[in-house]
Write a protein that holds these residues in place. Structure first.
Motif, PDB file in Angstrom:
ATOM      1  N   LEU A   1       0.823  -1.207   0.000  1.00 17.41           N
ATOM      2  CA  LEU A   1       0.000   0.000   0.000  1.00 17.41           C
ATOM      3  C   LEU A   1       0.860   1.262   0.000  1.00 17.41           C
ATOM      4  O   LEU A   1       0.461   2.298  -0.533  1.00 17.41           O
TER       5      LEU A   1
ATOM      6  N   LEU B   1      -6.139   5.256  -9.749  1.00 16.75           N
ATOM      7  CA  LEU B   1      -6.212   4.541  -8.482  1.00 16.75           C
ATOM      8  C   LEU B   1      -4.847   3.993  -8.118  1.00 16.75           C
ATOM      9  O   LEU B   1      -4.068   3.597  -8.994  1.00 16.75           O
ATOM     10  N   HIS B   2      -4.556   3.947  -6.828  1.00 17.25           N
ATOM     11  CA  HIS B   2      -3.291   3.357  -6.395  1.00 17.25           C
ATOM     12  C   HIS B   2      -3.239   1.903  -6.876  1.00 17.25           C
ATOM     13  O   HIS B   2      -4.245   1.187  -6.806  1.00 17.25           O
TER      14      HIS B   2
ATOM     15  N   VAL C   1      -4.944  -1.003  -4.961  1.00 18.34           N
ATOM     16  CA  VAL C   1      -6.380  -1.204  -5.122  1.00 18.34           C
ATOM     17  C   VAL C   1      -6.697  -1.715  -6.520  1.00 18.34           C
ATOM     18  O   VAL C   1      -7.457  -2.681  -6.696  1.00 18.34           O
TER      19      VAL C   1
ATOM     20  N   PRO D   1      -7.050   7.280   0.306  1.00 18.54           N
ATOM     21  CA  PRO D   1      -7.203   6.013  -0.408  1.00 18.54           C
ATOM     22  C   PRO D   1      -8.550   5.356  -0.140  1.00 18.54           C
ATOM     23  O   PRO D   1      -9.038   4.566  -0.938  1.00 18.54           O
TER      24      PRO D   1
ATOM     25  N   VAL E   1     -13.718   2.543  -0.716  1.00 20.10           N
ATOM     26  CA  VAL E   1     -12.964   3.217  -1.781  1.00 20.10           C
ATOM     27  C   VAL E   1     -13.950   3.878  -2.736  1.00 20.10           C
ATOM     28  O   VAL E   1     -14.397   3.288  -3.718  1.00 20.10           O
TER      29      VAL E   1
ATOM     30  N   SER F   1     -13.249   6.498  -4.516  1.00 25.32           N
ATOM     31  CA  SER F   1     -12.551   7.121  -5.635  1.00 25.32           C
ATOM     32  C   SER F   1     -12.771   6.383  -6.945  1.00 25.32           C
ATOM     33  O   SER F   1     -12.567   6.957  -8.019  1.00 25.32           O
TER      34      SER F   1
ATOM     35  N   ARG G   1       1.426   9.059  -5.273  1.00 27.37           N
ATOM     36  CA  ARG G   1       0.459   8.565  -4.277  1.00 27.37           C
ATOM     37  C   ARG G   1       1.161   7.548  -3.399  1.00 27.37           C
ATOM     38  O   ARG G   1       1.700   6.573  -3.892  1.00 27.37           O
TER      39      ARG G   1
ATOM     40  N   PRO H   1      -0.115   6.246   0.341  1.00 23.50           N
ATOM     41  CA  PRO H   1      -1.173   6.294  -0.658  1.00 23.50           C
ATOM     42  C   PRO H   1      -1.826   7.680  -0.782  1.00 23.50           C
ATOM     43  O   PRO H   1      -2.559   7.924  -1.716  1.00 23.50           O
TER      44      PRO H   1
END
Length: 475
Positions: free
Chosen positions: A49, A58-59, A62, A355, A381, A383, A458, A460
């Motif tokens: 992470l 997105l990171h 994820v 995140p 999440v 996002s 990021r 995160p």
């Protein structure tokens, strides 16, 4: 000899079984856990992470797990078992179950720094949040913001004039400090020129220590956070005590601190420490969020001159329509803006700073064929909504014009930069007013150039490497 061999064998068997149970936890009864991996004992998948990602997407932590397991999966961070949900239906349902199936949850470091672990002990479940929303509503409502708008414009203009005297400013910290000092001024009468503590400097160390391990050992980031926190808490406590000492002399209700002092007389669960830490927590929130958004905003505007051109045209039109060109932005001017709110929304959409929003399951939750066990953490999440290619064509592109074609109902369901449900940020409207007003002053009266930095990372939370350094000058 045989006793030692027996003990070693027993230890190996025990550790093997413990490790197996950790990697393959089971739900109670006939429940089925979401798919996923628990990672290493204690560490879990924390290191994955924290690996930085140099994109607005997105990171990867994820994104990769959604591709592998689907929109809901299990994992663990530093010994805490977590279910991550990027499913809009599940997330909407969870937000609707605040206080019934889920409750707000914080990282251990955040908990200890803001003393939020005592919420239930002091006030009962969720009451701290209810009081915060009701008490801040009076000071962050449209009516209150309308009254404070001329002061906000003057504060931003004064700050920008000061920036013009410098070779450059690191914009994230500079904007964060500007917003924090203004917020503290109108909520509790803080004066940066007279205060014994530079509140922006001290709260800046808090943001650096939030992702550190909560080890109170000299030399650690967490220890430094605690020391700086203590200085700010002491200053706010002294301000509160001074106000209470003058309470009998003057009956008034000018800011949040005045209101809180009156509430201390009528609400039995309130204490001075409660009020001080509540105010401290809100000041921290105002410091970190708006600075990050505006920092990314400068980067995006610099990369898209066509957006900057239309933004400037809208505010130049406001200046031309004024009888007095030197007069301040009015509330009517603010409400008449059309393109600026689109720019603000697009920056917020792409920032996607947290995140995920954290909750704790109060009891077992059965949803879509899976069981989320009681006491597990849930990372919501949201996002993924902001980067949905069906909702937002070419979602990683900075395109404020896309908002012209989106109706309010669609936006309400698919745009949640300030959270959702009963826990939606109490300062949402305030943030939007500050961002739009800041853009108005900048494009109307100043020129700016990025001279250094700008790389996104990021980890995160969104960061900017060595920062974005900007040179300002007057038009």
């Amino acid at each position: 000899m045989w006793v030692a061999v027996l003990m070693v064998s027993f230890l190996v068997i025990y550790c093997t079984q413990w490790f197996y149970r950790w990697r393959t936890p089971g739900a109670k009864g006939n429940g089925v856990l979401p798919p996923g991996s628990m990672g290493l004992p204690f560490l879990g998948e924390t290191l994955s992470l924290l690996i930085p990602s140099y994109s607005l997407d997105l990171h990867p932590f994820v994104r990769k797990r959604i591709q592998r397991y689907g929109p809901i999966f299990r994992t663990s961070f530093i010994g805490r078992r977590v279910v991550v949900s990027a499913d809009p239906e599940i997330n909407s349902y969870l937000f609707s179950q605040e206080g019934k199936l889920v409750e707000l949850w914080y990282l251990d470091t955040f908990n200890k720094l803001l003393s939020l672990e005592g919420e239930n002990r002091i006030t009962g479940p969720g009451l701290i949040h209810k009081y915060m929303r009701s008490s801040l509503r009076n000071h962050l409502s449209p009516e209150a913001l309308k009254e404070k708008l001329p002061q906000l414009v003057a504060w931003i203009d004064k700050t920008l004039l000061h920036w013009c005297t410098k070779p450059s400013v690191e914009i994230k910290h500079a904007v964060s400090a500007m917003v924090l000092e203004f917020t503290a001024r109108f909520l509790c009468g803080y004066d940066v020129d007279k205060a014994p503590v530079d509140i922006s400097e001290k709260i800046a160390t808090l943001t650096k220590g939030l992702t550190s391990l909560p080890l109170n050992i000299p030399g650690t980031a967490f220890h430094k956070c605690l020391k700086d926190q203590e200085k700010v808490i002491t200053m706010i406590t002294n301000m509160l005590k001074e106000r209470r000492a003058k309470e009998a002399e003057e009956e008034k209700e000018e800011d949040f601190l005045d209101q809180a002092i009156k509430d201390l007389r009528t609400e039995n669960y309130l204490t001075e420490d409660f009020i001080v830490r509540l105010l401290y927590g809100f000041l921290f929130a105002s410091f970190e969020s708006i600075g990050t958004v505006m920092c990314l905003g400068f980067k995006l505007l610099a990369e898209h001159p066509e957006v900057m051109e239309e933004l400037a045209a809208e505010h130049e039109a406001i200046l031309k329509n004024r009888a007095d060109s030197d007069s301040s932005l009015t509330w009517e001017d603010y409400k008449s803006l059309t393109f600026t709110p689109h720019v603000v929304s697009e920056i917020l959409r792409l920032t996607n700073n947290p995140p995920g929003l954290l909750r704790r399951a109060i009891k077992d939750i059965e949803i879509k064929g899976y069981t989320i066990p009681a006491d597990w953490t849930i990372m919501v999440v949201n996002s993924t909504l902001h980067l949905d290619p069906v909702m937002y064509k070419d979602p990683l592109a900075f395109n404020p014009w896309r908002w012209k074609d989106l109706d309010s109902y669609t936006v309400a369901k698919n745009f949640t930069p300030f959270g959702g449900g009963s826990r939606q940020c109490a300062g949402a409207e305030y943030s939007k007013v500050v961002l739009a007003t800041f853009l108005h002053v900048v494009v109307s009266k100043y020129r700016w150039t990025i001279i250094k930095g700008g790389r996104i990372a990021r980890r995160p939370l969104i960061a900017f490497g060595d920062g974005i350094h900007i040179r300002f000058s007057q038009k």
